[in-house]
Each structure stands twice: as structure tokens, then as C-alpha cells.
Design a protein around this motif. Structure first.
Motif, mmCIF file in Angstrom:
data_model
loop_
_atom_site.group_PDB
_atom_site.id
_atom_site.type_symbol
_atom_site.label_atom_id
_atom_site.label_comp_id
_atom_site.label_asym_id
_atom_site.label_seq_id
_atom_site.Cartn_x
_atom_site.Cartn_y
_atom_site.Cartn_z
ATOM 1 N N PHE A 1 45.805 35.355 32.194
ATOM 2 C CA PHE A 1 44.540 35.514 32.183
ATOM 3 C C PHE A 1 43.771 35.333 33.066
ATOM 4 C CE2 PHE A 1 46.070 31.311 33.276
ATOM 5 C CZ PHE A 1 44.868 30.887 34.010
ATOM 6 N N GLN A 2 42.655 35.615 32.425
ATOM 7 C CA GLN A 2 41.211 36.026 34.023
ATOM 8 C C GLN A 2 40.555 34.421 33.856
ATOM 9 O OE1 GLN A 2 41.113 38.474 31.236
ATOM 10 N NE2 GLN A 2 43.266 39.153 32.300
ATOM 11 N N ALA A 3 40.320 34.648 35.140
ATOM 12 C CA ALA A 3 39.771 33.317 35.339
ATOM 13 C C ALA A 3 38.774 33.575 36.030
ATOM 14 C CB ALA A 3 40.123 32.258 35.920
ATOM 15 N N ILE A 4 37.223 32.860 35.598
ATOM 16 C CA ILE A 4 35.618 33.694 36.000
ATOM 17 C C ILE A 4 34.981 32.185 37.134
ATOM 18 C CG2 ILE A 4 33.683 34.933 36.685
ATOM 19 C CD1 ILE A 4 34.837 36.998 34.605
ATOM 20 N N ASP A 5 34.630 32.048 38.097
ATOM 21 C CA ASP A 5 33.888 31.258 38.592
ATOM 22 C C ASP A 5 32.551 32.024 38.585
ATOM 23 O OD1 ASP A 5 31.522 30.719 39.762
ATOM 24 O OD2 ASP A 5 33.277 28.980 41.849
ATOM 25 N N ILE A 6 31.464 31.615 37.617
ATOM 26 C CA ILE A 6 30.563 32.641 37.003
ATOM 27 C C ILE A 6 29.974 32.433 37.993
ATOM 28 C CG2 ILE A 6 28.846 31.985 35.485
ATOM 29 C CD1 ILE A 6 30.311 31.047 33.093
ATOM 30 N N ASP A 7 29.535 31.220 38.641
ATOM 31 C CA ASP A 7 27.954 30.614 39.891
ATOM 32 C C ASP A 7 28.729 32.187 40.903
ATOM 33 O OD1 ASP A 7 26.161 29.967 38.256
ATOM 34 O OD2 ASP A 7 27.681 28.047 38.217
ATOM 35 N N ASN A 8 29.340 31.856 41.548
ATOM 36 C CA ASN A 8 30.041 32.896 42.905
ATOM 37 C C ASN A 8 30.602 33.823 42.707
ATOM 38 O OD1 ASN A 8 29.172 30.672 45.063
ATOM 39 N ND2 ASN A 8 30.656 28.930 43.395
ATOM 40 N N ARG A 9 30.362 34.288 41.336
ATOM 41 C CA ARG A 9 31.013 35.306 41.116
ATOM 42 C C ARG A 9 32.390 35.965 41.413
ATOM 43 N NH1 ARG A 9 26.271 40.317 41.452
ATOM 44 N NH2 ARG A 9 27.643 41.032 39.557
ATOM 45 N N ILE A 10 33.525 35.123 41.397
ATOM 46 C CA ILE A 10 34.691 35.271 41.465
ATOM 47 C C ILE A 10 35.667 35.330 40.415
ATOM 48 C CG2 ILE A 10 36.697 33.658 42.776
ATOM 49 C CD1 ILE A 10 35.143 32.573 44.568
ATOM 50 N N TRP A 11 36.531 36.780 40.522
ATOM 51 C CA TRP A 11 37.459 36.916 39.334
ATOM 52 C C TRP A 11 38.475 36.591 39.804
ATOM 53 C CZ3 TRP A 11 36.608 41.523 35.162
ATOM 54 C CH2 TRP A 11 38.044 41.501 34.341
ATOM 55 N N GLN A 12 40.255 36.375 39.420
ATOM 56 C CA GLN A 12 40.755 35.933 39.328
ATOM 57 C C GLN A 12 41.633 36.186 38.151
ATOM 58 O OE1 GLN A 12 42.787 36.590 41.900
ATOM 59 N NE2 GLN A 12 42.623 35.218 42.969
ATOM 60 N N GLY A 13 42.825 36.686 38.136
ATOM 61 C CA GLY A 13 43.798 36.995 36.921
ATOM 62 C C GLY A 13 44.903 36.168 37.495
ATOM 63 N N TYR A 14 46.157 36.048 36.666
ATOM 64 C CA TYR A 14 46.765 34.572 36.361
ATOM 65 C C TYR A 14 47.885 35.226 35.340
ATOM 66 C CZ TYR A 14 44.053 32.039 39.218
ATOM 67 O OH TYR A 14 42.836 31.421 40.047
ATOM 68 N N THR A 15 49.097 35.526 36.025
ATOM 69 C CA THR A 15 50.439 35.799 35.162
ATOM 70 C C THR A 15 51.511 36.377 34.886
ATOM 71 O OG1 THR A 15 48.882 38.381 34.696
ATOM 72 C CG2 THR A 15 51.558 38.654 34.467
ATOM 73 N N TYR A 16 51.889 34.964 34.087
ATOM 74 C CA TYR A 16 53.070 34.783 33.961
ATOM 75 C C TYR A 16 54.199 33.840 35.222
ATOM 76 C CZ TYR A 16 53.341 37.199 30.237
ATOM 77 O OH TYR A 16 53.135 38.606 28.909
ATOM 78 N N GLY A 17 52.633 32.755 35.304
ATOM 79 C CA GLY A 17 53.048 32.084 36.764
ATOM 80 C C GLY A 17 52.657 32.287 38.224
ATOM 81 N N ASP A 18 52.926 33.305 38.037
ATOM 82 C CA ASP A 18 51.480 34.204 39.280
ATOM 83 C C ASP A 18 49.752 34.791 39.386
ATOM 84 O OD1 ASP A 18 54.282 33.653 41.310
ATOM 85 O OD2 ASP A 18 54.835 35.671 39.668
ATOM 86 N N LEU A 19 49.624 34.900 40.675
ATOM 87 C CA LEU A 19 49.177 35.475 41.253
ATOM 88 C C LEU A 19 48.763 36.778 40.244
ATOM 89 C CD1 LEU A 19 46.801 34.222 44.521
ATOM 90 C CD2 LEU A 19 45.945 33.886 41.810
ATOM 91 N N ASP A 20 47.613 37.500 39.553
ATOM 92 C CA ASP A 20 48.238 39.278 39.239
ATOM 93 C C ASP A 20 47.173 39.820 40.279
ATOM 94 O OD1 ASP A 20 48.116 41.061 38.112
ATOM 95 O OD2 ASP A 20 46.876 40.424 35.816
ATOM 96 N N THR A 21 48.586 40.267 40.863
ATOM 97 C CA THR A 21 47.592 40.575 42.876
ATOM 98 C C THR A 21 46.870 42.355 41.721
ATOM 99 O OG1 THR A 21 49.741 41.774 42.468
ATOM 100 C CG2 THR A 21 49.235 39.668 43.959
ATOM 101 N N GLY A 22 47.484 42.667 40.227
ATOM 102 C CA GLY A 22 47.280 43.808 40.023
ATOM 103 C C GLY A 22 44.975 44.053 39.200
#
Length: 140
Positions: free
Chosen positions: A83-104
Motif C-alpha cells: 500500500f501507499q500512504a500519502i500525507d496530504i498536507d505535507n505532500r509526502i508519499w511512502q510505499g510499504y510492501t510485505y513488511g518493509d518500506l518499498d524503496t522502489g
């Protein structure tokens, strides 16, 4: 409701056909975190990629960066999911995959170390805006 005291988070979970459905895990996660309040949840179908998407719009009385480890752990629950999580107000997007940060994903650095004013982030911001605008419920 005065949103100025809340962090607004958009979560987009990918649910591929015949795979684990993360909805129960995410709802349990939200229920176990009193700082999170679910505003809406909706499923959509993306035919081009043959997948279902689960959209969740959440308000939090805690900053986005403090959920980084919790979101990583959430993506590793049960069979795991992406899944992806986005902080809407600060415009930060982070991805998470199977227990890790999705560095891709677009943001390869921890949210607390992200430099929002860097010119190199134009495509990153465009991706955030595209995802937010694709939400089934419009977010102002």
C-alpha cells in the motif's frame, strides 16, 4: 470539524485478484490506534492492471512520520500486502510492501528526512497529485 489540528492521510492498498484482502487488517489497525479516525473507505477496480484498490481517507492527531514503522508492520500482517500512504498536507508519499518500506517507490528516504523544496521532486509531487485526484471521494 477544524482540520488544522489533524494530519490527513490517504492510504491506497492494492488488492490483486485471488490474493489476500487487506481490508480487515487495515480496519483492525485503525481501530487499535486511537489517534486515527477513518473518514471514508471505498473500493475501486483498475482494469488496466487487473487489480482492485482499497482507498482509505484518515484523520490523525499525530504526525505522519510517526506511523512509518507501524505502517511497515501493517503491510507485513498475515499474508502481507502493498500500500501507499500519502500525507496530504505535507505532500509526502511512502510505499510499504510485505513488511518493509518499498524503496522502489518515489520516496526512498524516511519522511522525517525528506526535503520538500528540492527541485528534483517535481515528478514525485505530480504522482502525489495524480493519486489524490484519482481518489473516489474528492479531497479538498
Amino acid at each position: 470539524m477544524d482540520l488544522s489540528s489533524y494530519t490527513r492521510i490517504l492510504i491506497v492498498a492494492q488488492v490483486y485478484d485471488n490474493d489476500y484482502n487487506p481490508e480487515n487488517a487495515i480496519l483492525k489497525f485503525i481501530d487499535e490506534h486511537p489517534s486515527l479516525q477513518l473518514v471514508f473507505i471505498e473500493k475501486t477496480r483498475e482494469e488496466d492492471w487487473e487489480r482492485n484498490l482499497l482507498w482509505l481517507y484518515i484523520h490523525s492527531n499525530s504526525e505522519f512520520k510517526y506511523y512509518n514503522e507501524d505502517f511497515s508492520a501493517l503491510s507485513g500482517t498475515d499474508d502481507g500486502f502493498t500500500f501507499q500512504a500519502i500525507d496530504i498536507d505535507n505532500r509526502i508519499w511512502q510505499g510499504y510492501t510485505y513488511g518493509d518500506l518499498d524503496t522502489g517507490m518515489y520516496c526512498e528516504i524516511a519522511p522525517e528526512n525528506f526535503e520538500p523544496d528540492s527541485e528534483e521532486n517535481q515528478s514525485y509531487y505530480e504522482s502525489i497529485d495524480t493519486t489524490i485526484n484519482s481518489s473516489p471521494i474528492k479531497i479538498a
